[in-house]
Motif scaffolding. Sequence first.
Motif: not given
Length: 304
Positions: A291-297, A63-75, A60-61, A48-53
Amino acid sequence: FSAEQEAQALRKAMKGFGTDEDAIIDTLTKLNTSQRQQVLITYKSTIGRDLIDDLKSELSGNFEKVIVGLMTPTTMYDVHELRRALKGAGTDEGCLIEILASRSNEEIRRINENYKLQYGSTLEDDIVSDTSSMFRRVLVSLATGNRDEGTFVDEALAQQDAQCLYEAGEKKWGTDEVQFMSILCTRNRCHLLRVFDVYRVIANKDITDSIKSEMSGDLEDALLAVVKCLRNKPAYFAERLYKSMKGLGTDDSTLIRVMVSRSEVDMLQIRREFLAMYGKSLHSFIKGDCSGDYRKVLLRLCGG
Protein backbone atom coordinates in the motif's frame (compact mmCIF):
# COMPACT_ATOMS: atom_id res chain seq x y z
CA PHE A 1 18.45 13.77 -19.42
CA SER A 2 19.93 16.52 -17.29
CA ALA A 3 21.46 15.40 -14.02
CA GLU A 4 21.26 18.93 -12.71
CA GLN A 5 17.54 19.26 -13.42
CA GLU A 6 16.80 15.94 -11.74
CA ALA A 7 18.94 16.87 -8.73
CA GLN A 8 17.05 20.15 -8.36
CA ALA A 9 13.71 18.35 -8.71
CA LEU A 10 14.67 15.98 -5.90
CA ARG A 11 15.83 18.81 -3.67
CA LYS A 12 12.59 20.65 -4.29
CA ALA A 13 10.60 17.52 -3.42
CA MET A 14 12.30 17.36 -0.02
CA LYS A 15 12.75 21.00 0.89
CA GLY A 16 10.39 22.86 3.17
CA PHE A 17 7.38 21.47 4.93
CA GLY A 18 6.46 17.89 4.04
CA THR A 19 7.91 15.70 1.31
CA ASP A 20 6.59 15.28 -2.22
CA GLU A 21 6.89 11.50 -2.44
CA ASP A 22 5.28 11.35 -5.88
CA ALA A 23 7.93 13.67 -7.30
CA ILE A 24 10.67 11.46 -5.82
CA ILE A 25 9.08 8.33 -7.31
CA ASP A 26 8.62 10.02 -10.72
CA THR A 27 12.17 11.29 -10.85
CA LEU A 28 13.96 8.16 -9.74
CA THR A 29 11.95 5.52 -11.58
CA LYS A 30 12.28 7.18 -14.98
CA LEU A 31 16.10 7.12 -14.73
CA ASN A 32 18.37 4.13 -15.16
CA THR A 33 21.07 3.07 -12.72
CA SER A 34 23.90 5.04 -14.27
CA GLN A 35 21.76 8.19 -14.58
CA ARG A 36 20.82 7.90 -10.90
CA GLN A 37 24.52 7.74 -10.04
CA GLN A 38 25.13 10.91 -12.05
CA VAL A 39 22.30 12.63 -10.18
CA LEU A 40 23.87 11.52 -6.89
CA ILE A 41 27.17 13.21 -7.78
CA THR A 42 25.52 16.32 -9.25
CA TYR A 43 23.33 16.69 -6.17
CA LYS A 44 26.41 16.82 -3.99
CA SER A 45 28.30 19.22 -6.25
CA THR A 46 25.44 21.66 -6.92
CA ILE A 47 23.52 21.47 -3.64
CA GLY A 48 26.33 20.55 -1.28
CA ARG A 49 24.37 17.80 0.44
CA ASP A 50 24.34 14.02 0.34
CA LEU A 51 21.29 12.81 -1.58
CA ILE A 52 21.06 9.44 0.16
CA ASP A 53 21.27 11.10 3.60
CA ASP A 54 18.51 13.51 2.59
CA LEU A 55 16.31 10.70 1.30
CA LYS A 56 16.86 8.70 4.47
CA SER A 57 15.90 11.60 6.68
CA GLU A 58 12.73 12.35 4.69
CA LEU A 59 11.46 8.82 4.01
CA SER A 60 10.82 5.79 6.15
CA GLY A 61 9.99 2.09 6.19
CA ASN A 62 9.85 -0.08 3.10
CA PHE A 63 9.41 2.91 0.81
CA GLU A 64 12.74 4.29 2.03
CA LYS A 65 14.39 0.89 1.48
CA VAL A 66 13.24 0.79 -2.15
CA ILE A 67 14.37 4.35 -2.87
CA VAL A 68 17.77 3.93 -1.20
CA GLY A 69 18.13 0.61 -3.05
CA LEU A 70 17.52 2.37 -6.35
CA MET A 71 20.18 4.95 -5.50
CA THR A 72 22.77 2.27 -4.70
CA PRO A 73 25.08 1.02 -7.49
CA THR A 74 24.18 -2.54 -8.55
CA THR A 75 27.22 -4.31 -7.09
CA MET A 76 27.07 -2.36 -3.84
CA TYR A 77 23.41 -3.22 -3.48
CA ASP A 78 24.27 -6.93 -3.64
CA VAL A 79 27.15 -6.37 -1.21
CA HIS A 80 24.90 -4.62 1.33
CA GLU A 81 22.24 -7.30 1.02
CA LEU A 82 24.76 -10.13 1.53
CA ARG A 83 26.20 -8.36 4.55
CA ARG A 84 22.74 -7.84 6.02
CA ALA A 85 21.95 -11.52 5.37
CA LEU A 86 25.09 -12.60 7.23
CA LYS A 87 25.42 -10.03 9.98
CA GLY A 88 21.85 -9.04 10.73
CA ALA A 89 19.71 -10.64 13.41
CA GLY A 90 19.87 -14.28 12.37
CA THR A 91 21.06 -15.40 8.96
CA ASP A 92 18.89 -14.70 5.90
CA GLU A 93 19.73 -17.89 4.01
CA GLY A 94 17.24 -17.14 1.24
CA CYS A 95 19.05 -13.92 0.37
CA LEU A 96 22.48 -15.61 0.28
CA ILE A 97 21.16 -18.37 -1.97
CA GLU A 98 19.30 -15.99 -4.30
CA ILE A 99 22.24 -13.67 -4.95
CA LEU A 100 25.00 -16.28 -5.16
CA ALA A 101 23.02 -18.70 -7.35
CA SER A 102 21.89 -16.10 -9.86
CA ARG A 103 24.87 -13.83 -10.53
CA SER A 104 27.51 -14.34 -13.22
CA ASN A 105 31.21 -14.96 -12.51
CA GLU A 106 31.99 -11.34 -13.33
CA GLU A 107 29.26 -10.08 -10.99
CA ILE A 108 30.48 -12.38 -8.21
CA ARG A 109 34.05 -11.16 -8.73
CA ARG A 110 32.94 -7.54 -8.34
CA ILE A 111 30.86 -8.42 -5.28
CA ASN A 112 33.87 -10.08 -3.64
CA GLU A 113 36.16 -7.11 -4.34
CA ASN A 114 33.70 -4.55 -3.03
CA TYR A 115 32.70 -6.63 -0.03
CA LYS A 116 36.32 -6.79 1.12
CA LEU A 117 36.84 -3.05 0.54
CA GLN A 118 33.66 -2.17 2.38
CA TYR A 119 33.88 -4.46 5.38
CA GLY A 120 37.51 -5.51 5.70
CA SER A 121 36.64 -9.20 5.80
CA THR A 122 36.08 -11.45 2.80
CA LEU A 123 32.64 -12.65 1.80
CA GLU A 124 33.92 -16.21 2.03
CA ASP A 125 35.15 -15.75 5.62
CA ASP A 126 31.80 -14.31 6.66
CA ILE A 127 29.92 -17.17 4.97
CA VAL A 128 32.16 -19.70 6.71
CA SER A 129 31.67 -18.12 10.13
CA ASP A 130 27.91 -17.80 9.71
CA THR A 131 26.80 -21.05 8.06
CA SER A 132 27.63 -24.70 8.49
CA SER A 133 28.11 -28.13 6.96
CA MET A 134 27.24 -28.87 3.33
CA PHE A 135 25.20 -25.69 2.89
CA ARG A 136 28.31 -23.69 3.75
CA ARG A 137 30.32 -25.57 1.14
CA VAL A 138 27.78 -24.89 -1.59
CA LEU A 139 27.75 -21.15 -0.77
CA VAL A 140 31.54 -21.01 -0.69
CA SER A 141 31.67 -22.76 -4.05
CA LEU A 142 29.15 -20.32 -5.59
CA ALA A 143 30.91 -17.33 -4.01
CA THR A 144 34.11 -18.35 -5.79
CA GLY A 145 32.47 -17.41 -9.08
CA ASN A 146 34.28 -20.15 -10.89
CA ARG A 147 31.58 -21.77 -13.02
CA ASP A 148 32.61 -22.71 -16.55
CA GLU A 149 30.85 -20.09 -18.67
CA GLY A 150 31.48 -21.75 -22.01
CA THR A 151 28.78 -23.39 -24.12
CA PHE A 152 30.48 -26.66 -25.03
CA VAL A 153 28.50 -29.81 -24.26
CA ASP A 154 30.64 -32.91 -23.85
CA GLU A 155 28.12 -35.70 -24.54
CA ALA A 156 30.19 -38.44 -22.91
CA LEU A 157 30.78 -36.29 -19.82
CA ALA A 158 27.08 -35.37 -19.71
CA GLN A 159 26.19 -39.09 -19.59
CA GLN A 160 28.83 -39.61 -16.93
CA ASP A 161 27.67 -36.63 -14.83
CA ALA A 162 24.04 -37.75 -14.99
CA GLN A 163 25.02 -41.27 -13.94
CA CYS A 164 27.17 -39.81 -11.19
CA LEU A 165 24.26 -37.73 -9.82
CA TYR A 166 22.01 -40.77 -9.99
CA GLU A 167 24.49 -42.90 -8.07
CA ALA A 168 25.13 -40.13 -5.56
CA GLY A 169 21.44 -39.81 -4.75
CA GLU A 170 18.58 -41.99 -5.91
CA LYS A 171 20.58 -45.16 -6.26
CA LYS A 172 22.26 -45.32 -2.89
CA TRP A 173 21.16 -45.23 0.69
CA GLY A 174 22.08 -41.77 1.96
CA THR A 175 23.27 -39.04 -0.38
CA ASP A 176 26.72 -38.05 -1.58
CA GLU A 177 26.12 -34.29 -1.52
CA VAL A 178 29.66 -33.46 -2.64
CA GLN A 179 28.97 -35.00 -6.06
CA PHE A 180 25.87 -32.86 -6.45
CA MET A 181 27.76 -29.75 -5.46
CA SER A 182 30.80 -30.32 -7.66
CA ILE A 183 28.70 -30.98 -10.76
CA LEU A 184 25.95 -28.39 -10.22
CA CYS A 185 28.25 -25.55 -9.14
CA THR A 186 31.06 -25.83 -11.69
CA ARG A 187 29.81 -27.10 -15.07
CA ASN A 188 28.55 -24.71 -17.74
CA ARG A 189 24.86 -24.07 -18.28
CA CYS A 190 24.47 -25.77 -21.69
CA HIS A 191 26.25 -28.85 -20.41
CA LEU A 192 24.08 -29.04 -17.28
CA LEU A 193 20.84 -28.66 -19.23
CA ARG A 194 21.95 -31.72 -21.20
CA VAL A 195 22.87 -33.51 -17.96
CA PHE A 196 19.36 -32.85 -16.62
CA ASP A 197 17.81 -34.37 -19.77
CA VAL A 198 19.98 -37.49 -19.50
CA TYR A 199 19.27 -37.68 -15.77
CA ARG A 200 15.53 -37.77 -16.38
CA VAL A 201 15.99 -40.80 -18.63
CA ILE A 202 18.26 -42.64 -16.20
CA ALA A 203 16.40 -41.87 -12.97
CA ASN A 204 12.92 -41.62 -14.46
CA LYS A 205 12.36 -38.38 -12.55
CA ASP A 206 13.43 -34.78 -12.76
CA ILE A 207 16.64 -33.64 -11.04
CA THR A 208 14.60 -31.20 -8.91
CA ASP A 209 12.44 -34.05 -7.59
CA SER A 210 15.58 -35.98 -6.65
CA ILE A 211 17.06 -32.97 -4.87
CA LYS A 212 13.80 -32.54 -2.95
CA SER A 213 13.70 -36.19 -1.87
CA GLU A 214 17.41 -36.52 -1.12
CA MET A 215 18.11 -33.25 0.71
CA SER A 216 16.41 -30.90 3.10
CA GLY A 217 16.55 -27.39 4.49
CA ASP A 218 18.99 -24.79 3.24
CA LEU A 219 21.04 -27.24 1.20
CA GLU A 220 17.95 -28.35 -0.71
CA ASP A 221 16.95 -24.70 -1.27
CA ALA A 222 20.43 -23.79 -2.52
CA LEU A 223 20.75 -26.63 -5.03
CA LEU A 224 17.18 -26.13 -6.28
CA ALA A 225 17.96 -22.44 -6.80
CA VAL A 226 21.05 -23.35 -8.81
CA VAL A 227 19.05 -25.69 -11.05
CA LYS A 228 16.19 -23.19 -11.47
CA CYS A 229 18.55 -20.33 -12.34
CA LEU A 230 20.29 -22.49 -14.93
CA ARG A 231 17.00 -23.47 -16.53
CA ASN A 232 15.13 -20.19 -16.46
CA LYS A 233 16.34 -17.29 -14.37
CA PRO A 234 13.27 -15.05 -14.85
CA ALA A 235 11.03 -17.94 -13.73
CA TYR A 236 13.20 -18.36 -10.64
CA PHE A 237 12.73 -14.68 -9.74
CA ALA A 238 9.00 -14.87 -10.53
CA GLU A 239 8.75 -17.68 -7.97
CA ARG A 240 10.74 -15.67 -5.42
CA LEU A 241 8.33 -12.76 -5.86
CA TYR A 242 5.26 -14.97 -5.65
CA LYS A 243 6.45 -16.63 -2.45
CA SER A 244 7.33 -13.27 -0.91
CA MET A 245 3.73 -12.11 -1.27
CA LYS A 246 1.47 -15.13 -1.05
CA GLY A 247 0.02 -16.23 2.25
CA LEU A 248 0.04 -14.36 5.50
CA GLY A 249 2.30 -11.33 5.73
CA THR A 250 4.79 -10.17 3.13
CA ASP A 251 8.49 -10.98 3.00
CA ASP A 252 9.37 -7.37 2.23
CA SER A 253 13.14 -7.75 2.12
CA THR A 254 12.88 -10.37 -0.67
CA LEU A 255 10.19 -8.42 -2.53
CA ILE A 256 12.25 -5.21 -2.41
CA ARG A 257 15.54 -6.88 -3.33
CA VAL A 258 14.15 -8.70 -6.38
CA MET A 259 12.21 -5.67 -7.64
CA VAL A 260 15.19 -3.33 -7.23
CA SER A 261 17.92 -5.66 -8.46
CA ARG A 262 16.02 -7.01 -11.50
CA SER A 263 14.14 -3.84 -12.53
CA GLU A 264 16.64 -3.09 -15.30
CA VAL A 265 17.77 -6.62 -16.00
CA ASP A 266 14.88 -8.92 -16.84
CA MET A 267 11.70 -7.50 -15.32
CA LEU A 268 9.72 -7.95 -18.55
CA GLN A 269 10.58 -11.65 -18.69
CA ILE A 270 9.88 -12.03 -14.96
CA ARG A 271 6.43 -10.50 -15.49
CA ARG A 272 5.76 -12.87 -18.37
CA GLU A 273 6.84 -15.92 -16.36
CA PHE A 274 4.83 -14.76 -13.34
CA LEU A 275 1.65 -14.55 -15.39
CA ALA A 276 2.29 -17.92 -17.03
CA MET A 277 3.08 -19.64 -13.71
CA TYR A 278 0.39 -18.16 -11.48
CA GLY A 279 -2.35 -16.95 -13.83
CA LYS A 280 -2.25 -13.47 -12.33
CA SER A 281 -0.10 -10.50 -13.23
CA LEU A 282 2.76 -9.42 -10.99
CA HIS A 283 1.20 -5.96 -11.10
CA SER A 284 -2.09 -7.18 -9.59
CA PHE A 285 -0.22 -9.18 -6.95
CA ILE A 286 1.80 -6.16 -5.79
CA LYS A 287 -1.33 -4.03 -5.88
CA GLY A 288 -3.16 -6.41 -3.58
CA ASP A 289 -0.25 -6.91 -1.24
CA CYS A 290 1.30 -3.49 -0.64
CA SER A 291 0.00 0.00 0.00
CA GLY A 292 0.87 3.68 -0.10
CA ASP A 293 4.08 5.04 -1.62
CA TYR A 294 5.69 1.62 -1.22
CA ARG A 295 3.08 0.15 -3.56
CA LYS A 296 3.42 3.09 -5.97
CA VAL A 297 7.16 2.74 -6.40
CA LEU A 298 7.02 -1.06 -6.76
CA LEU A 299 4.31 -0.79 -9.41
CA ARG A 300 6.47 1.72 -11.25
CA LEU A 301 9.42 -0.69 -11.15
CA CYS A 302 7.14 -3.47 -12.32
CA GLY A 303 6.29 -1.20 -15.25
CA GLY A 304 2.70 -2.39 -15.19
